[in-house]
Structure formats: C-alpha cells, structure tokens
Design an enzyme around this catalytic site. Sequence first.
Site, PDB file in Angstrom:
ATOM      1  N   CYS A  20       0.845  -1.204   0.000  1.00  0.00           N
ATOM      2  CA  CYS A  20       0.000   0.000   0.000  1.00  0.00           C
ATOM      3  C   CYS A  20       0.882   1.257   0.000  1.00  0.00           C
ATOM      4  CB  CYS A  20      -0.889  -0.026   1.241  1.00  0.00           C
ATOM      5  SG  CYS A  20      -1.702   1.537   1.573  1.00  0.00           S
ATOM      6  N   VAL A  60      -6.641   1.207   5.592  1.00  0.00           N
ATOM      7  CA  VAL A  60      -5.319   1.450   6.180  1.00  0.00           C
ATOM      8  C   VAL A  60      -4.668   2.610   5.414  1.00  0.00           C
ATOM      9  CG1 VAL A  60      -4.860  -0.871   7.037  1.00  0.00           C
ATOM     10  CG2 VAL A  60      -4.338  -0.342   4.655  1.00  0.00           C
ATOM     11  N   HIS A 159       5.390   1.909  -7.428  1.00  0.00           N
ATOM     12  CA  HIS A 159       4.304   1.072  -7.966  1.00  0.00           C
ATOM     13  C   HIS A 159       4.226   1.195  -9.491  1.00  0.00           C
ATOM     14  CE1 HIS A 159       1.803  -0.432  -4.470  1.00  0.00           C
ATOM     15  NE2 HIS A 159       2.821   0.161  -3.914  1.00  0.00           N
ATOM     16  N   LYS A 209      -6.906  -5.847 -10.278  1.00  0.00           N
ATOM     17  CA  LYS A 209      -7.411  -4.622 -10.914  1.00  0.00           C
ATOM     18  C   LYS A 209      -7.130  -4.629 -12.415  1.00  0.00           C
ATOM     19  CE  LYS A 209      -6.652  -2.121  -6.602  1.00  0.00           C
ATOM     20  NZ  LYS A 209      -5.994  -3.190  -5.838  1.00  0.00           N
TER      21      LYS A 209
END
Length: 212
Positions: A20, A60, A159, A209
């Site tokens: 994340c 989160v 990412h 995704k």
Amino acid sequence: MALEICVKAAASAPDVLGDCPFCQRVLLTLEEKKVPYKLHLVNLSDKPQWFLEISPEGKVPVVKFDDKWVPDSDVIVGILEEKYPEPSLKTPPDFASVGSKIFGTFITFLKSKDANDGSERALLNELKALDEHLMGQGPFIAGEKITAVDLGLGPKLYHIEIALGHFKKWTVPESLTYVHNYMKSIFSRKSFVKTQAAKEYVIAGWAPKVNA
C-alpha cells in the site's frame, strides 16, 4: 513510547509488509523523523474483528494518537509533522500539488485495454511536467531537502515502475532524466528500502485490478 500503526499485509503472506503506497508514505515519515513505531499487519482480504472496531471502513493506514485511532495518510502525516516537528518535512504550499495527478493517470493507463485511448499520453504528460519541475528545482520537489510531497510521491512511482513494467512492459522514458534520478535517490534511501513492499507483492496487489 512507540506509536501503533496498522498497515496492509502482503497478499498471501500475512506476516509480510504489503503493497500500500499510502501506508508506505506514513512509514517513511516515521522513519525520516526517527519516531519509534509498532507495526500491525492487517490482512485486508480477511479483516479481523479487532481491526474493524478501530477502522470501521476497513481502511489502512490507521495510527493511534493519544488513545484515538486516526485514518487517512494526509491527516496522519499532518499530525506527525505537528507532534514531531524535527526534522521538518513540511512542503512549501507552492509545491504541495506537484506530481499529484501522476497516480490517477497511471491507474487509468494500467487498466486500459485500448492502446489509442490517450491514457499513456496522459501519464507521459504528467511525468514530463514532473521532469521539467525537477530540472528547475530539484533534486527533490521543494529543492535540496526531501519533504512530505516526496514521501507521498515516491511510493507511487515505485508502484508505477513495477506494475507497468510487469503488466505492460512499459518503462519511464530514458529522456526523462530528472525523473529517473529522482526515483533513484528516493528508492535508495534507507527509509525507503526498509518500508517498501517486495516486488512480487506489488504485482500481486495490482493483478486483480488489471484483470478486472
């Protein structure tokens, strides 16, 4: 006393830090400010009851300040800056939104099934704007020192590099030398290496995704 923080656990590895970027942003802030913290890894695909009690939306990161659990990385980073002002990571207001559209254009391009829908061009335009900013201002967004805006953008660029490299065989163009140098200098920081998710977990995190 160590601050308690709940972050995403890796998909299929509940004892390993997950992918994340918003959690990493907060962890980077804690590391750069040398604030001691205690990590709670949360399996987001099977959220435990204790976690839902402190984070009813199941999101989160959440950090415990004075017996109160606080969600939202923007809010958390703001509180950390207030409570632990040294070293200052404040970004001058003029630079606070530099690079802010990169992540959204990345997600659109990553999910895109149509090579002609303009999503790649939109991402390139945002990266080019960042490159031009860094050329005049760098090495970091606000100049010589790393600030909060870099700690927010760095994990997102990590990412982008991994997910687009894997799913689209796409890399940030070599011509964007300032962006490349910026990524190198952030990714090699001790705080970043300590708080990054392993490459395979970043890929696993994006796979549903991309395949949706």
